[in-house]
Structures are given as C-alpha cells and as structure tokens.
Design a protein around this motif. Structure first.
Motif: not given
Lengths: 300, 404, 329
Positions: C58-80
């Motif tokens: 299931g480590h691909g899915a854990l990568m997905a969690m990390g990937a989407y965290t970055t994408a969502i925080l950057t896209a919607d919450h103004g994080f660098g």
C-alpha cells in the motif's frame, strides 16, 4: 436508505451478486490450491487464466465448439503451468517468499503484455458454456448459466478435496508445502510437487477464465484483474487454506458488493470496492483466519 | 492575487521571449528533409486498445512520405508509451520537447493526460495539436491556452444530440443512464441534460460504473427495476457490450442509445453475439467516421485506401478497427494544416493553419462533414449523423446534425 | 566495512549526486529526480519490509497522501510548495500509522491484502472527494506560479547560484533522500532498529524478551509513511506540479515493492538501484518495440531475470563486486 424496499429489486441484486461471485469463486479456489501446494500467492494467477481464455477463444475461432476447446485448453494450461514452474520458479525455489512473489509480479507483466501482443487489443466475445436464456421466478430473472458456474466451482472444490484427502500424490503435496525439508528426507520430490501444484492451479485458472469470460459478454486482456482482486479477497475472507471457504467467501462478497453499491447511496459504485475491502478487513480482525479457515495456533 | 498574476504573466512572457530569441532562428523539429512531431499513447496498461489511434496516424504519415511528403519533407511521428498514467505523459512529453526537440505535440491520447501537459506546453509555446479526447475544454478554453486545439466532436455535444432527439420523439420516455464514473462519462451525462432541456426530468435513474468493475449486472438490474424504457449507454466498448448481454439475461429490452466511442460496427456485432439480434435491434448512435466494417462503405475509395495503407505500413493489422480510421483522419488534417503552414513552417504558422481549417476533402469522415475552424471556433469536427442499428448494421437516418 | 571505507563511500555518494546533473540533459535530470522520489519511498518501505519483516502493498497510496497534501495546501491554502514537504510527510505518517494498525493482528498474506485494499481503493477515494482533490482531473499547480519555487523555464537561486529547474529538483530530491537515508541509518542502528529486527526474525522470541511487537510494527509503518509522503510530495513537483488519481493506481504500490526487492532490501546502494530500475527499465522496454503490450513483456521479463540471476537483488550483486575491494582496504 432502506425505507421503501422493493423486494423483487433486492432479490434481483442478490441473484446478480451470486452470479458475479460465481465468476470469482473458481479463481479463488485456484489461489487456495497454489497457496496450499506452494505456500505463495501467485500474482500472475489471473493473467494466466486470461491467457488460457484467449487460447480457448482462438480455438473456438478455428471451428472448435465450446466444450472441446475447454478440454484442450485445460489440459494445455496444466502443461503450461508445469513448464512455467520449471523454467521460472524453479531457479528461485529456495529463495524467500517475497522473492517468489516478485517473480510472479514480473510474470503478471509478461503474460498481460504477451496477450496484447499476440491478440490485438480489441474486445473479444465467445460462446457460452450453458444456456443464458432468462428464467423468471417470482419476478426475479436468472439463467442456467448462473447456476452452472457456481456448480462448476463447487465441483472443483469436491475434486480437490478428494485429491488432497485420498490420493498419495495429494498427501505428498500437502506434506511438501507444510514442511519441505522433512518431506525431502522422507523421499518426496518436493520440487516436482510444487510444479504439479502450478500445473493444477493454472488448469483450474483456465476453468475460471472460461467460466467467467462468456457470460460477461465481452472481455479483453485486463478482464481478470478485478476478478483476481475479488477472488483474492473472497479467498482470504473464506480462509486462505479452505477451498470451500473460498467459494463461500466469493459468493458472499459478490452479493455484498451489489447490495452495498445499490442501496447505500453514499457508497455508490465508486466507493464500494474500498468499503467492501474495509469490511473484509474488519472480519479478519475479529476472525484472523477467515470464515472457514483453520487458525494457526500461536502462543505469544 | 489578480494583479500579481497579471504581473507574473508579463514576466513569464518576457522570459519566454528572451529564451526564444536566444535559441537561434531555426524552428525546432524542422529540417530540410523532415518534420518531427511527437505525442504519447498507451501501449501498455488498461487502455492499450486506444493505441490504434496513434498507429493509424503513423501509417498515414508513412504513406504521405512515400508520396513526396509535405514540401519535400517527410513527417516523422514519434509516439511514446505513457501507460495511460498522466505523470508519465508529463515525463515523456518533456523528453519529446526538450531532448527530441519536436516541432509540435500531436494526437496525445486521453483527457487527464492532455490536461497534465497543457499548461507546460502553452508556457513553452509548443503547439498541442488535435488532442485525442472529446472533452469540451480543448475548444472552449483557447483564450487561456492558445497553443492547444482538439479534434473530435465533444462528448457533451454528442449527448446533447441524443437529448434533443429524445425530447422531440419520445416525450414520455423513462430514461435511465449507465455511465462511466469519470470525466468522460460525466460530460456525456451533462450533455444529455442540456439537450433534453426542460425534459430533463424524464431521467429517472443514473447508474455509474467504475473502469475497475468486473461487470455491470448490478447497475442494469437497478435500471430495470426503475422501469426504465430508454437506456443511455455512456461507456467504453467492453461495458457497452456487457450492458446488452446483462439486459438480455434479465429478459429486458429497452431502446438503447450508445455513444460513439462504444458503437463501432465490430463492437455491435459482438454485442449482438453476446446477447441476441433482437436485443441490439433499433439501437441509436451517432457517427462521424467511415466505419470500415459497415457494408455501406464497401468499395468506398477511402476505405480501400485505409486497407491498403494498413497492409503496407502496419503489417495488415487493425483492418476492422475504427480507431485506426480516427488516426488516419486526424493525420490527414494535420498534413492538410502543414500544407497551409507555409514552405518553412513555424510553431506560430502551424497554429494559424489549424485555426483556419476548411477541409471539404477529408476522405475518412462521413460525406458532407467539413473539418472547419476559425480562431474563435476551435472544434474541428462539429457534424455527425444519427444512425440506427437494423438487421446487423448501422443505417444512417436524418441529415447531418450539429454537435455543439 | 571499516569506518574509513564507510566515510569514503558516503563521500563518493555525495560527490556523485553533486556532479551528476552536469552530465545530464534537462529532461534526463528530471527523470533522475523522479527516481529520487521512488528512492525516498523505497527507503520507507525498506524499514517496514526489510527491517521489520512486514509486507506492505500500500505504499503507493501513502505516496498519494503526501502528493495530495502538497497539491491541496499549495493550490487552496497559499502555502509555498517547499514548505508543504514536511507536512506531506506528517499526513502520510498518520495514514501509515492507521495502515499499521491491522499489522498488530494480521500477518503475511492477510496483511498483504489489507494494505493492498488501501492501494486499490485510493484512486476511487481521490475521485470521490472531488471538492478537495479536483476529482479525476486532479490538481494542476502549474498555473499557480506564485506559490511555486520555480517554473518550467525559470531558474532558482540557491546560495547565489542560478540553477535550472530540473537540476534544482534533482538536488532537492536526492538531497532530501540522502538526509532521510542518514536518518534511517541512525534509526536502524539504535534500539528501535534492534527491536524491528527482533520482530522480523521471530515475533514470539521478540515478545518473550519484552518487546512490544504491536507497537514496533505500527511505528515502522508510521515512520515509513513519513518517507512515502515526502516522496509523494516531491513527486508532484517533479511531475510539473500536477497530480491526478490515475497516477496512484495499485500498480504504483506493486512497483515500489518490486523496486525494494530488486534492490535487495537492505543496502542504501541497493535501494538506489531499485529506484533507478523502476524509473528507467519501463522506458527502455518501451523503446524496444511499440507493439501494444510489448513494453510490459520486456519490463516483466527484466524483473523475472533479475530475481532469477540475483535472488538477493542488485544490492547483493553490488556487495559481491565490492567485496574484494573492501577486503583489501
């Protein structure tokens, strides 16, 4: 969610679920077989079944009727399974379970790719083993085909049980899987029993593919992948060392998936796979050996 | 935010401009003898069936090369495998643009796959030509992405045709929808609703399926129990065939509308085999390409050419596959555009050419269809014909309809 | 290995990472950066599978969690984007912890199914919560330039030097990768590492000598989740700041296991080779023939061959090759 119940609709979903579950069941039995004979899970099991199905499809295109093609394919698959074990698994026989699992993942890619290469990617269709004429009973439609598929998987269970229980070879295979080293000492040719296990499992996989493909109406080189997943889940749910458990687990899974997808609206079709697997996980946590499996005693 | 975005736009434009001027005068991918174009397509993985879209195009380019090429240049089409995974589309496209220095990206397959590289290509001002996906964004969002253009009729437009037809001819229908649960299926559903207009309430049930499902028995049983009499199948060929065979197992015979991706003649032949002749009889779809299996086109010049090209340049494979026709039709349009892009084509001139298409002679599309674009109307194919499945073959009815 | 040699090898590794981009084209640098993401995720997987003996599909899915965290925080919450990397690790760590809970009761095949279920369900979950994740179209940060460290054509200034984007991403992934490798090395040398190995070698023995096996299994999964999350986060940056559900199908999880086992489950060099294997072999396979299905045949055959010829993985081969050298030193 379940306020205005349309009972004919529910019954139809149950029948559809049993029908889908029947297509997982035979493959689930094949997984159980190879697990009992070799102690590993074969990730390529579904793809091998797919490959056998395509071989049979080719035969039906060259004038064979369904059942003759079935027999030829099952026999050829047995030989193919033994040969594959000799060539690919034999060299890593004594390596770790993980190494063997990775080899089967490699096989998964090879067999899938080869089928695309040999038979073009267009969808295929083949004649049915049993009649698919609808029969209506109390507003619920089903067909001889649905019953036949479940019947064949139960027959497979019976034959395997007889084989493992009453034949010398079957006993040798069980012994070899349980304790290869002492089996070797007692004169069992462990290497060959593993090859035999592969042959049997591949032949049974061919049966699974040939049962599953025709009633789907259409199939392609990827049709066994979701079936393998559900068969795996069904086998684990039933208890990975119990063939009957694999059939029961698969049928239960088929019904459960349909009811979940149809009547629990927030699950719908998109989450039903995930939710179903989560529920199986819950069952395993309560009953770690599955519904009909034998619990290994572990004193901690 | 708004202001700073504009500022950034200006800045990045300057960066691009300076990079372009520093890069020298030659157009990337164009030499005296050859024009190199590239794209990605799934050769492995779940969507390999669509590989013919690239193969058909490639065979056509080879045929053109053997007949003198375009202004003496041959067209080399390099298509790489992305396994239908957008992150690989990005990687392979970057390699094509930066290492192979292709003139343009062409015919990359898939909605998500093209979305994944659209911003990148537009920022670098690399043309993204004749995208192989029916999402409507390719034609609609050209102001933001001027270097991108689609090709086929949009899924929304197609389903709107069915909606308008139903609203007119079956005002009392009970409509049920089986759709693929992703953007592809959802665009079709949205188009149907638009076409139905005020009659959208005729839709009594919508059932989605996932590409990873084994079968659609459950969904079809559900639709039947909702007393649907008009079934919309918005699916891929495999699941379209399954919906016919599952309906037959239930003894249920609704009027079926099946979308163009899933309604090729060879698909319908299998559907009839897997269910019954009565089950497929009367089904309705649209077509915009000449289906090589349809007896209507027996002896047609374009279909004869299609076969001879595949025999010579594709090892004789895919003679019954309409996706190959799609590829050739798209390649024909690209060749046509290259002819209009001038003796020494540039990336700007090819964009000008593909946004000024007026093609009356594309042999692979149905007679009467004009492949036409203007800078503000960027859907190259906007016409199609309704067809009804009768006695084992598609029969066209009505005149050309507009897919908008 | 002697201490001197270890320092030499570490220095050589750092030197290699520092100089590699000079020999690579821009697109190739990006591909090596992508391999770096796999390297980090496999480092994590190695803690679970190599050291603790637990199978995770299931480590691909854990990568997905990390990937989407970055994408969502950057896209919607103004994080660098760079600031989200550790956060992505933490979110995936929490998911890894949850994934590790079944490991307290299940083992072997059953655990494999549990983790595989997570991998299979992930794309559907991502599509379902489309308000957050952008549905099947995914999230494209490419146009949201302000929060991004660099662009496709831009340069990044690091310590007064201008770096091309992909060179920068190369240094970023492999730099973080080496730091995390060092951290993993320290971890497995210490008390925790001994407990991990005890669980792997014999759970019964570990439990009877007072080790809380359930705790250490879950801990291994959680730490491993952090690694996979960081790998996933960087994967977004390397993939042109774009992420979509079909990138994280169950095949990514299988691929990571293949990478870990082909690499030989253990040595750092082996893990790096495993990461390079799953990054580059599929592309090479695709170059051999463009018949549909042919790339899969060649890739699968490469996996089978490596496992047959080198049952201990590429890492084992490397050890054999360097043995004469180490003896001399």
């Amino acid at each position: 969610m379940l306020l205005a119940v349309d009972w004919a609709g529910v019954a139809q979903q149950v029948v559809a679920g049993l029908s889908s579950g029947g297509t997982y069941a035979t493959l689930a039995v094949a997984l159980v077989l190879i697990y009992r004979a070799t102690g590993v899970v074969n990730f390529a099991q579904g793809e091998l079944a797919m490959f056998s199905t395509f071989v049979a499809w080719t035969l039906t295109r060259h004038g064979f009727a369904y059942w003759p093609a079935f027999v030829v394919t099952v026999v050829a698959s047995f030989a193919g399974g033994v040969a594959l074990e000799r060539v690919v698994i034999r060299p890593v026989e004594r390596a770790s379970v993980l190494t063997i699992a990775i080899v089967t993942i490699g096989l998964f890619f090879v067999v899938n790719g080869a089928a695309f290469w040999i038979w073009s990617p267009e969808v295929k269709s083949m004649p049915n083993a049993f009649s698919t004429r609808p029969i209506h009973v109390a507003g619920v439609a089903f067909s001889i085909s649905d019953l036949g598929i479940i019947g064949v998987s139960l027959l497979a269970v019976l034959l395997l049980w007889l084989f493992f229980r009453f034949t010398k070879l079957g006993l040798a295979m069980r012994a070899a899987a349980l304790n290869p080293d002492s089996s070797r000492l007692s004169g069992i040719r462990v290497s060959w029993t593993i090859a035999l296990g592969w042959g049997l499992a591949t032949a049974l996989g061919a049966v699974a593919g040939l049962m599953a493909a025709p009633p789907l109406g259409s199939f392609d080189q990827n049709f066994m992948q979701p079936i393998l997943l559900y068969a795996f889940a069904g086998a684990v749910l039933g208890g990975i060392d119990s063939a009957l458990g694999a059939v029961v687990g698969s049928l239960a899974l088929g019904v459960f998936l349909n009811l979940l997808g149809t009547y629990v609206s927030w699950v719908g079709t998109d989450l039903r796979q995930g939710v179903a697997l989560a529920v199986i996980l819950g069952v395993l946590l309560v009953k770690p050996a599955g519904l009909l499996g034998t619990a290994t005693v572990r004193s901690v | 935010m708004g202001k700073s975005r504009v500022l950034f736009g200006v800045l990045s434009a300057l960066v691009v401009a300076s990079a372009a001027s520093a890069g020298g005068s030659g157009t990337p991918g164009v030499t005296a003898k050859q024009i190199l174009i590239g794209g990605t397509t799934p050769l492995s993985g779940p969507a390999s069936a669509y590989a013919s879209v690239a193969k058909g195009a490639d065979a056509y380019f080879k045929y053109v090369d053997d007949h003198g090429g375009v202004f003496g240049r041959s067209i080399k089409y390099k298509y790489d495998d992305d396994g239908y995974d957008p992150s690989q589309t990005i990687e392979k496209t970057r390699e094509l643009v930066q290492n192979d220095k292709v003139f343009a990206i062409y015919n990359t397959l898939g909605t998500e796959q093209n979305l994944a590289v659209r911003s990148y290509l537009n920022q670098l001002k690399v043309p993204q030509l004749l995208v192989a996906s029916g999402a409507s964004t390719w034609g609609n969002d050209y102001k933001k992405y001027p270097w991108t253009i689609g090709y086929q009729p949009s899924y929304r437009g197609e389903a709107a045709i069915y909606g308008r037809y139903l609203a007119k001819t079956r005002p009392k229908a009970r409509i049920g929808i089986l759709y693929q649960n992703d953007d592809y299926g959802k665009e079709l559903v949205a188009g149907l609703q638009r076409g139905l207009g005020k009659k959208a309430k005729l839709i009594v049930s919508k059932q989605g399926y996932d590409v990873t499902d084994t079968d659609v028995k459950s969904q079809i049983a559900r639709l039947k129990s909702k007393r649907v009499n008009t079934l919309m199948v918005f699916a891929t060929p495999k699941f379209a065939i399954q919906s016919y065979s599952s309906a037959r197992l239930l003894g249920w015979r609704p009027l079926v509308f099946v979308n163009a991706v899933a309604s090729a003649s060879n698909t319908m032949t299998i559907a009839a085999l897997a269910s019954s002749k009565r089950q497929t009889e009367g089904s309705i779809s649209i077509a915009f390409l000449k289906d090589p299996v349809n007896p209507r086109w027996k002896g047609d010049k374009a279909v004869t050419l299609f076969r001879s090209i595949l025999k010579k340049y594709n090892g004789g494979e895919g003679l019954t596959d309409v996706y190959n026709v799609y590829g050739m039709s798209s390649a024909f349009t690209l060749v046509d555009a290259l002819k209009h892009a001038g003796k020494n084509p540039t990336r700007a001139s090819i964009m000008r050419a593909v946004t000024h298409l007026n093609e009356h002679n594309n042999p692979f599309v149905l007679p009467g269809i004009v492949v036409k674009t203007t800078p503000t109307s960027r859907f190259p194919i906007t016409q199609a014909r309704l067809e009804r499945y009768h006695d084992g073959r598609w029969v066209y009815f009505g005149s050309l309809v507009s897919v908008r | 290995m002697s201490r001197v040699l270890r320092v030499v090898v570490a220095a050589a590794a750092v030197a290699l990472v520092l100089t590699l981009p000079h020999w690579l084209s821009d697109a190739k640098a990006a591909e090596f950066a992508r391999a770096g993401c796999f390297f980090i995720a496999i480092l994590g997987l190695n803690l679970v599978t190599g050291y603790t003996g637990q199978i995770s599909l299931g480590h691909g899915a854990l990568m997905a969690m990390g990937a989407y965290t970055t994408a969502i925080l950057t896209a919607d919450h103004g994080f660098g984007d760079l600031w989200t990397i550790p956060l992505a690790g933490l979110v995936a760590m929490a998911a890894g912890f949850a994934l590790g809970l079944p490991a307290r009761r299940l083992s072997g095949l059953y655990l494999a199914l549990a983790t595989f279920a997570f991998a299979v369900a992930m794309p559907a979950i991502l599509k379902r919560f489309s308000g957050l994740t952008g549905g099947s179209q995914g999230i494209n940060l490419f146009d949201k330039a302000l929060n991004r460290s660099t662009g496709a054509l831009g340069h990044v200034h690091v310590l007064g030097r201008a770096l091309a984007t992909n060179d920068f991403l190369f240094y970023l992934t492999w730099g973080i990768g080496l730091v995390l490798a060092g951290a993993a090395w320290l971890l497995v040398r210490g008390r925790v590492g001994r407990a991990f190995r005890a669980v792997r070698d014999s759970e019964v023995a570990a439990a009877s000598s007072g080790i809380n096996t359930g705790f250490y299994k879950t801990l291994a999964f959680a730490i491993s989740g952090f690694y996979a999350g960081v790998g996933g986060s960087l994967f977004v940056l390397v993939s042109n700041w774009f992420v979509s559900p079909s990138t994280f199908g169950f095949d990514k999880s299988l691929l990571l296991v293949v990478g870990a086992v082909v690499g030989g489950l253990g040595s750092l060099a082996g893990i790096a080779l495993g990461a390079l294997f799953i990054q580059f072999v599929p592309s090479w396979a695709a170059n051999l023939s463009n018949a549909p299905g042919a790339p899969s045949v060649f890739f699968g055959a490469a996996i089978v061959l490596v496992m047959i010829l080198l049952p201990v993985g590429l890492g084992g081969l490397l050890r054999k090759l360097t043995e004469p050298l180490t003896r001399r030193l």
